[in-house]
Structure formats: C-alpha cells, structure tokens
Design a protein around this motif. Sequence first.
Motif, short mmCIF file in Angstrom:
data_model
loop_
_atom_site.label_atom_id
_atom_site.label_comp_id
_atom_site.label_asym_id
_atom_site.label_seq_id
_atom_site.Cartn_x
_atom_site.Cartn_y
_atom_site.Cartn_z
N UNK A 32 -2.96 -11.82 -5.93
CA UNK A 32 -4.25 -11.18 -6.13
C UNK A 32 -4.58 -10.08 -5.15
N UNK A 33 -3.56 -9.41 -4.61
CA UNK A 33 -3.82 -8.43 -3.55
C UNK A 33 -4.68 -7.27 -4.04
N UNK A 34 -4.58 -6.93 -5.31
CA UNK A 34 -5.41 -5.83 -5.82
C UNK A 34 -6.88 -6.22 -5.86
N UNK A 35 -7.14 -7.48 -6.18
CA UNK A 35 -8.52 -7.97 -6.12
C UNK A 35 -9.03 -7.97 -4.69
N UNK A 36 -8.19 -8.43 -3.76
CA UNK A 36 -8.56 -8.41 -2.34
C UNK A 36 -8.85 -6.98 -1.89
N UNK A 37 -8.03 -6.04 -2.32
CA UNK A 37 -8.23 -4.63 -1.99
C UNK A 37 -9.59 -4.15 -2.48
N UNK B 275 -5.00 1.50 1.21
CA UNK B 275 -3.70 1.79 0.58
C UNK B 275 -2.72 0.66 0.89
N UNK B 276 -2.00 0.24 -0.13
CA UNK B 276 -0.95 -0.74 0.06
C UNK B 276 0.19 -0.10 0.83
N UNK B 277 0.63 -0.71 1.93
CA UNK B 277 1.75 -0.17 2.69
C UNK B 277 3.04 -0.41 1.91
N UNK B 278 3.85 0.62 1.83
CA UNK B 278 5.07 0.56 1.06
C UNK B 278 6.30 0.62 1.97
N UNK B 279 7.39 0.08 1.45
CA UNK B 279 8.70 0.19 2.07
C UNK B 279 9.63 0.77 1.01
N UNK B 280 9.66 2.10 0.95
CA UNK B 280 10.36 2.73 -0.16
C UNK B 280 9.58 2.55 -1.44
N UNK B 281 10.23 2.02 -2.45
CA UNK B 281 9.57 1.82 -3.74
C UNK B 281 8.88 0.47 -3.87
N UNK C 42 1.53 -8.90 2.41
CA UNK C 42 1.40 -7.46 2.28
C UNK C 42 0.44 -6.93 3.34
N UNK C 43 0.44 -5.61 3.51
CA UNK C 43 -0.50 -4.96 4.42
C UNK C 43 -1.25 -3.87 3.68
N UNK C 44 -2.57 -3.89 3.79
CA UNK C 44 -3.42 -2.81 3.32
C UNK C 44 -3.82 -1.98 4.53
N UNK C 45 -3.60 -0.68 4.47
CA UNK C 45 -4.02 0.22 5.54
C UNK C 45 -5.33 0.87 5.15
N UNK C 46 -6.37 0.63 5.96
CA UNK C 46 -7.71 1.14 5.66
C UNK C 46 -7.93 2.46 6.39
N UNK C 47 -8.20 3.50 5.63
CA UNK C 47 -8.42 4.84 6.20
C UNK C 47 -9.92 5.02 6.39
N UNK C 48 -10.39 4.67 7.58
CA UNK C 48 -11.82 4.56 7.84
C UNK C 48 -12.39 5.75 8.61
#
Length: 262
Positions: A147-152, A170-176, A186-192
């Motif tokens: 449910x990471x998109x809901x958490x986001x 933004x969801x942190x990515x490792x390549x694709x 997962x890690x969400x990076x918040x651009x605050x």
Amino acid sequence: MSQELSPIDKAKFVAAKRAVDFVEDGMRVGLGTGSTAAWMVRCLGELVRDDGLKIRGVPTSTRTAELARGVGIEVITLDEAKWLDLTIDGADEFDADLNLIKGGGGALLQEKIVATASDQMVVIADIGKEVETLGAFPLPVEVIPFGWQTTKSLIEELLISMDVLGREARLRMNGASPFVTDEGNYILDLHLGRIGNAQQLSLAMNQMPGVVENGLFIDICDVVVLGYGDGRVETRDINQGTVAEDRLDFLESDNLFTDMSD
C-alpha cells in the motif's frame, strides 16, 4: 591516498579523522553509513591495525558491515552489544540545534535505532551540510511496500497542514525498480524546501500506518565535527556549549584510503 583528494573529500576525511579521537579502547561503537562515515570506518581500521585499538562495531547497514570487517574491526549486532558507548555517523543536513536530516544513503532506520541506543552521537560532516532551516535536502521516509501509494497520498495530505514549502513525495528508485532498504522497505523522498517545525512533522508522520520511520533526527546528536577543504576542523558540542577549532595534515601515503571515492 593514491591521488590528490578534492576539497570536499578532504573535508570529509579530516572530519572523520578528528571524530575517531572520541573512540576509546574497549568501546562499543555504532558505525554509520554513507560516504563520510566510510572515511571514519577506514580511520578506525587504521587505529585497529597500527595502534592495536580494540573496539566492537555495530554497523548501520550491510555495506558498512562489509567495510568494517574488511579493515579489521570486530563486528557485532546491536542485540549482542545491548547498548553503545558512542555512534559516529554522517548527516545530509544539520541546523544550529544539531537536529539532522539523514537517510540519503537509505539506512535511516538502522541509523536511528543505533544512534538512540548510544550514550553519545557524534556527527561528521563537511561545512556544506550546515543549514539555517532543515528541508532543502529531500526528507527520506521509510515505508512498507504494501500500500505504499496510499501511504504516499496520506503523507502528501498531511503535509498540507504542516509548515513546509513543498509537498511532493517521490518513490526512491534503483534503476527501473524501487530502492529497497536492508529491512525490505521502500523510501519516499519528500521535497519540502523548508521544514518550519521538524519535531511536529516527525511525530505526525510516525503515527501514520505504513510509515516505518523518517529521517528527522531530533535531539539525538550531541557533537558535530565539521571538516573544511583546507584541513581545518571545527567541533561543536551542543551539551557543553563549546566550539573547538583545529587543523589536520593529510597523509597521502596511507593505503587504507586508496580505493575511497563517492
């Protein structure tokens, strides 16, 4: 060092070199993660090899554990150590009260657990990490994959009521593929842009289902050791209210550092 270091790497090196002065024989030491912390692990390895320093290290990531073993540091788990004398780690940002943003390397959960299980936390950084107000560096938030998109979406909704400039997550990515932490999250990076009340934001996010931990380290750091590209080092102790300045020389021949790079 096999070649001349850049000013930023010199700053990281001298900060790491000064920080290991806090380590005493027999200590249980938390070992941070990231490019600056890697310099510190190498410096400790040098002391173990050349001076017979005896310590036990609790790493905050698998890559730090591998590096520590490689330079001869005895590695144990936090459960084995139970409590630590000292943790030395880097930071992505810090303010005048030594509050931090950490997690750029993706190890914020283990880093926070280890730091809070220590008598003292020493942060090593170059001068570029100092900010007037936290938030220019994206704030990492570790979330479970389910449910990471809901958490986001819930995080972005929460940010509407927070004193911040931006609300993009933004969801942190490792390549694709999504970046996955050592704990499988997962890690969400918040651009605050700016965080007006870091403590309020930290507490509110950690009450949200799906959020494991956030990268705000509030009232955890005791000392910041700042490195400069010309070899100057500044040590700020928040508890003692002191600031000490020094200068270190560079030992270009030390083979412990021949493969270090960002």
